[in-house]
Design an enzyme around this catalytic site. Sequence first.
Site, PDB file in Angstrom:
ATOM      1  N   SER A 116       0.854  -1.188   0.000  1.00 32.01           N
ATOM      2  CA  SER A 116       0.000   0.000   0.000  1.00 32.01           C
ATOM      3  C   SER A 116       0.888   1.235   0.000  1.00 32.01           C
ATOM      4  CB  SER A 116      -0.907   0.009   1.228  1.00 32.01           C
ATOM      5  OG  SER A 116      -1.734   1.145   1.235  1.00 32.01           O
TER       6      SER A 116
ATOM      7  N   HIS B 267       2.185  12.211  -0.604  1.00 34.97           N
ATOM      8  CA  HIS B 267       1.781  13.619  -0.531  1.00 34.97           C
ATOM      9  C   HIS B 267       3.023  14.461  -0.814  1.00 34.97           C
ATOM     10  CE1 HIS B 267      -2.116  12.511   1.086  1.00 34.97           C
ATOM     11  NE2 HIS B 267      -1.508  11.738   1.968  1.00 34.97           N
TER      12      HIS B 267
ATOM     13  N   HIS C  64      -1.962   7.317  -5.030  1.00 37.58           N
ATOM     14  CA  HIS C  64      -2.212   6.129  -4.199  1.00 37.58           C
ATOM     15  C   HIS C  64      -2.072   4.895  -5.077  1.00 37.58           C
ATOM     16  CE1 HIS C  64      -5.399   3.031  -3.505  1.00 37.58           C
ATOM     17  NE2 HIS C  64      -4.762   2.919  -2.361  1.00 37.58           N
TER      18      HIS C  64
ATOM     19  N   ASN D  63      -2.180   0.336  -4.494  1.00 32.62           N
ATOM     20  CA  ASN D  63      -2.051  -0.875  -3.690  1.00 32.62           C
ATOM     21  C   ASN D  63      -2.382  -2.103  -4.527  1.00 32.62           C
ATOM     22  OD1 ASN D  63      -4.831  -2.106  -3.049  1.00 32.62           O
ATOM     23  ND2 ASN D  63      -5.159   0.050  -2.551  1.00 32.62           N
ATOM     24  N   THR D  64      -1.798  -3.214  -4.158  1.00 30.16           N
ATOM     25  CA  THR D  64      -2.195  -4.516  -4.682  1.00 30.16           C
ATOM     26  C   THR D  64      -2.156  -5.500  -3.528  1.00 30.16           C
ATOM     27  OG1 THR D  64       0.072  -5.100  -5.335  1.00 30.16           O
ATOM     28  CG2 THR D  64      -1.313  -4.081  -7.012  1.00 30.16           C
ATOM     29  N   ARG D  65      -3.000  -6.519  -3.573  1.00 20.76           N
ATOM     30  CA  ARG D  65      -3.112  -7.423  -2.437  1.00 20.76           C
ATOM     31  C   ARG D  65      -3.690  -8.767  -2.863  1.00 20.76           C
ATOM     32  NH1 ARG D  65      -6.641  -3.473  -2.524  1.00 20.76           N
ATOM     33  NH2 ARG D  65      -8.853  -3.967  -2.671  1.00 20.76           N
TER      34      ARG D  65
ATOM     35  N   HIS E 154      -3.492   7.543 -17.254  1.00 18.54           N
ATOM     36  CA  HIS E 154      -4.466   6.554 -17.708  1.00 18.54           C
ATOM     37  C   HIS E 154      -3.946   5.727 -18.883  1.00 18.54           C
ATOM     38  CE1 HIS E 154      -8.097   7.349 -15.304  1.00 18.54           C
ATOM     39  NE2 HIS E 154      -7.601   8.571 -15.180  1.00 18.54           N
TER      40      HIS E 154
ATOM     41  N   HIS F   3     -20.505  12.423   0.445  1.00 27.50           N
ATOM     42  CA  HIS F   3     -20.957  13.604   1.184  1.00 27.50           C
ATOM     43  C   HIS F   3     -20.440  14.908   0.563  1.00 27.50           C
ATOM     44  CE1 HIS F   3     -17.071  12.708   3.208  1.00 27.50           C
ATOM     45  NE2 HIS F   3     -16.978  14.014   3.349  1.00 27.50           N
TER      46      HIS F   3
ATOM     47  N   GLY G  92      -6.783  -5.596  13.726  1.00 28.64           N
ATOM     48  CA  GLY G  92      -5.740  -5.399  14.728  1.00 28.64           C
ATOM     49  C   GLY G  92      -4.359  -5.131  14.186  1.00 28.64           C
TER      50      GLY G  92
END
Length: 294
Positions: A116, A120, A130, A132-134, A164, A194, A277
């Site tokens: 991850s 900034h 940003h 990430n791969t998982r 892109h 929001h 956790g």
Amino acid sequence: MFETEKSTASAWFRDLRDQIVAAFEGLEDSHAEGPFSEMAPGRFEVTETTRQSDDGSDAGGGLMSVMRGGRVFEKVGVNISTVYGTLGERAQAAMAARKGIPGMADDPRFWASGISLVAHMQNPHVPAVHMNTRMFWTPHAWWFGGGSDLNPCIEYAEDTAHFHATQRAHLDPHGSEHYPRLKAWADEYFYIPHRKRARGVGGIFMDDLCTGDWQADFALTQDIGRAFLPAYLSLVERRRVQPFDEAEKEAQLVHRGLYAEYNLVYDRGTKFGLETGHDANAVLMSLPPLAKWI
């Protein structure tokens, strides 16, 4: 079963982390002109992270690599982790509802590994980013997820187009249907309800990828990771030398507020990391060092 696949995926995420850390420190070293070039080049601080199960036994961990106050990066984290154990009741319920996996209550074991990254930047003309791969495994199913998205506070159409196009070039060998599908998924996922707006200019995103062909799914996941550096490095090199004024720095800080809102309210990875956790500092490394709200 799946021990070889797990170790292969975990080792690849570590290798990708090493490539990115070296490339980012290289950007720090090569920044010889423009704003912040008089500063010392930044370096990553590396900390081992640990996760403990409810009974206090070892449940995996990882590496948290964070650079602060560099010439180019104001704050960047590149984290890897491999964690395992049993899912608590809340995590079980969320996983079962999202994936429809039977048997979680009877056998809630899990294993998860990934990388991850959130960056900034010092210069507001350089976009935040940003990636990430998982891979996630339970006795009942396995799947991959990940992507990358660009988050400029000052958008340049040519930067967005390059980001892109590079991703598309890496995905198209796996099938021309992947890029438009993953782009649309990113547009939907990286949206702030929001605020009624996207948090950036999009990218690619996928989750729950399990076609039944582990090798093919892993290969696609690898190319999502491989696309990141060629999609992003040239944008940093182009924009880091540009002068900026107070109003542009203010715009950056306000935009970072949107990023923080999204990650704290909506991001699945943040919620999963805290509920299972994992080290809270590693989970929350995505937050910007400074932000503003108006």
